[in-house]
Design a protein around this motif. Structure first.
Motif, mmCIF file in Angstrom:
data_model
loop_
_atom_site.group_PDB
_atom_site.id
_atom_site.type_symbol
_atom_site.label_atom_id
_atom_site.label_comp_id
_atom_site.label_asym_id
_atom_site.label_seq_id
_atom_site.Cartn_x
_atom_site.Cartn_y
_atom_site.Cartn_z
ATOM 1 N N MET A 54 0.570 -1.607 0.160
ATOM 2 C CA MET A 54 -0.287 -0.058 0.126
ATOM 3 C C MET A 54 0.925 1.457 -0.039
ATOM 4 N N ILE A 55 1.657 1.249 1.061
ATOM 5 C CA ILE A 55 2.675 2.804 0.865
ATOM 6 C C ILE A 55 4.499 2.127 0.804
ATOM 7 N N SER A 56 4.977 2.579 0.188
ATOM 8 C CA SER A 56 6.760 1.683 0.316
ATOM 9 C C SER A 56 7.639 3.160 -0.049
ATOM 10 N N ILE A 57 8.696 3.789 0.923
ATOM 11 C CA ILE A 57 9.205 4.132 1.621
ATOM 12 C C ILE A 57 10.591 4.171 1.613
ATOM 13 N N LYS A 58 11.350 4.575 -0.258
ATOM 14 C CA LYS A 58 13.140 4.222 0.258
ATOM 15 C C LYS A 58 13.670 5.507 0.486
ATOM 16 N N ASP A 59 14.856 5.437 0.960
ATOM 17 C CA ASP A 59 15.320 6.128 1.837
ATOM 18 C C ASP A 59 14.873 7.586 1.480
ATOM 19 N N GLN A 65 -14.011 7.168 1.623
ATOM 20 C CA GLN A 65 -13.525 5.765 1.247
ATOM 21 C C GLN A 65 -12.070 5.919 1.259
ATOM 22 N N PRO A 66 -11.104 6.033 1.321
ATOM 23 C CA PRO A 66 -9.832 6.649 1.912
ATOM 24 C C PRO A 66 -8.891 5.371 1.825
ATOM 25 N N LYS A 67 -8.354 5.039 1.034
ATOM 26 C CA LYS A 67 -7.614 3.837 0.935
ATOM 27 C C LYS A 67 -6.334 3.403 2.466
ATOM 28 N N VAL A 68 -6.486 4.764 2.664
ATOM 29 C CA VAL A 68 -5.313 5.413 3.917
ATOM 30 C C VAL A 68 -6.194 6.142 4.891
ATOM 31 N N LEU A 69 -6.024 6.168 6.314
ATOM 32 C CA LEU A 69 -5.810 6.654 7.799
ATOM 33 C C LEU A 69 -5.246 7.070 8.014
ATOM 34 N N ALA A 90 -2.026 15.570 -7.847
ATOM 35 C CA ALA A 90 -1.920 15.404 -6.096
ATOM 36 C C ALA A 90 -3.687 15.565 -5.132
ATOM 37 N N ALA A 91 -3.485 16.636 -5.572
ATOM 38 C CA ALA A 91 -5.267 16.932 -4.688
ATOM 39 C C ALA A 91 -6.080 15.649 -5.564
ATOM 40 N N ASN A 92 -6.291 14.872 -6.351
ATOM 41 C CA ASN A 92 -7.147 14.030 -7.157
ATOM 42 C C ASN A 92 -6.559 12.585 -6.306
ATOM 43 N N TYR A 93 -5.349 12.523 -6.073
ATOM 44 C CA TYR A 93 -4.752 11.283 -5.342
ATOM 45 C C TYR A 93 -5.052 11.494 -3.183
ATOM 46 N N ARG A 94 -4.842 13.051 -3.270
ATOM 47 C CA ARG A 94 -4.537 13.381 -2.079
ATOM 48 C C ARG A 94 -6.414 12.810 -1.360
ATOM 49 N N ASN A 95 -7.714 13.052 -2.122
ATOM 50 C CA ASN A 95 -9.072 13.261 -1.981
ATOM 51 C C ASN A 95 -9.618 11.051 -2.355
ATOM 52 N N LYS A 96 -8.792 10.881 -2.933
ATOM 53 C CA LYS A 96 -8.917 9.132 -3.542
ATOM 54 C C LYS A 96 -8.570 8.431 -2.884
ATOM 55 N N PHE A 97 -7.499 8.757 -2.134
ATOM 56 C CA PHE A 97 -6.034 7.717 -1.106
ATOM 57 C C PHE A 97 -6.446 7.722 0.197
ATOM 58 N N ASN A 144 -10.276 -0.438 11.537
ATOM 59 C CA ASN A 144 -9.040 -1.111 11.493
ATOM 60 C C ASN A 144 -8.970 -2.688 11.043
ATOM 61 N N SER A 145 -10.026 -3.130 11.658
ATOM 62 C CA SER A 145 -10.958 -4.276 12.121
ATOM 63 C C SER A 145 -11.956 -4.780 10.802
ATOM 64 N N LYS A 146 -12.572 -3.545 10.265
ATOM 65 C CA LYS A 146 -12.851 -3.820 9.074
ATOM 66 C C LYS A 146 -12.342 -4.156 7.811
ATOM 67 N N GLY A 147 -10.614 -3.631 7.987
ATOM 68 C CA GLY A 147 -9.698 -4.132 6.487
ATOM 69 C C GLY A 147 -9.448 -2.284 6.028
ATOM 70 N N LYS A 148 -9.148 -1.774 6.730
ATOM 71 C CA LYS A 148 -8.313 -0.281 6.248
ATOM 72 C C LYS A 148 -6.896 0.243 6.925
ATOM 73 N N THR A 149 -6.537 0.153 6.069
ATOM 74 C CA THR A 149 -4.992 1.308 6.622
ATOM 75 C C THR A 149 -5.111 1.997 7.323
#
Ligand code: ADP
Ligand code: MG
Length: 230
Positions: free
Chosen positions: A1-6, A159-163, A77-84, A188-193
């Motif tokens: 879902m999230i991947s951060i490198k260096d 309904q974001p992917k991540v809270l 960026a605003a679109n992704y922010r709203n969607k995710f 979270n128990s319903k599956g939200k990250t």
């Protein structure tokens, strides 16, 4: 879902520069409930703001749901922010002259949803946080815990992917903190990250993973036997 490198982040102040994040690597899978711990000034909010696309990284990479978050124009960026992404803050950040219901409908208004649909959906989310009967009240008529519940409903209604929550219990007494954490655990128990920034050990123990930041790096990153809030 999230991947951060260096991941690196500095703040420039005049001719000085403060190197806050000094090479962060971490991945979050769908359905995790992660606490980001660290003392005041350790860079927790900086990290969360980058994850939330409220701030830009200097160096490294960030992928969100498979999308590289890099060089996006403002609209994208605003679109992704709203969607995710959904956000919850320590100080609730509700609009004071709008009712609980209006606060929750606002993200849907920006998505262009019609009035009837956004009110129905907002009522459904207020109901989920136990505040259906408080829909017409202003924030000033709500307790701190109730305000944070409205803020959670507002964050969840699109309904974001991540809270993402920055010290969500920081302004609440310990009983109310537990109630808010119980709600977060339920979501979270319903599956939200969910990622929660906190400096309170007790709150971190209510998460399934604890990431500890110190001096701009991750000092420890461990699975945790999640303690039930209530
Ligand atoms: P935390 O949330 O862990 O308390 P922050 O991420 O807010 O820490 O801040 C980390 C460091 O960066 C602190 O020293 C803070 O003063 C500094 N800082 C945060 N935001 C800014 C900014 N916009 N400009 C300059 N310095 C900042
Ligand atoms: Mg902070």
């Amino acid at each position: 879902m999230i991947s951060i490198k260096d991941l690196h982040k500095s703040y420039k102040m005049g001719s000085n520069s403060l190197h806050v994040l000094k090479g962060i690597n971490f991945d979050v899978s769908e359905g995790e409930l992660v606490a980001i711990m660290g003392s005041s000034g350790s860079g927790k909010s900086t990290l969360l703001n980058i994850l939330g696309m409220l701030d830009l990284l200097d160096k490294g990479s960030y992928d969100l749901d498979g999308v590289p978050i890099k060089d996006l124009d403002e609209t994208k960026a605003a679109n992704y922010r709203n969607k995710f992404l959904g956000f919850v803050f320590q100080s609730f950040n509700l609009i004071n002259y709008k009712t609980a219901l209006e606060n929750v409908t606002l993200p849907l208004y920006y998505q262009g949803m019609n009035r009837k649909d956004r009110e129905n959906l907002a009522i459904e989310y207020l109901d989920q946080v136990g505040l259906k009967d408080w829909a017409t009240h202003l924030p000033s008529e709500l307790s701190g815990g109730q305000k944070q519940r409205v803020a959670i409903a507002r964050a969840m209604v699109s309904q974001p992917k991540v809270l993402l929550a920055d010290e969500p219990t920081g302004a609440l007494d310990s009983q109310t903190s537990k109630e808010v954490m119980a709600l977060i655990q339920e979501i979270n128990s319903k599956g939200k990250t969910i990622l929660i920034v906190t400096h309170e050990e007790e709150i971190a123990q209510m998460c399934s993973r604890i990431v500890r930041l110190k001096d701009g790096i991750i000092m420890e990153d461990q699975k945790n036997k999640m303690k039930k809030a209530i």
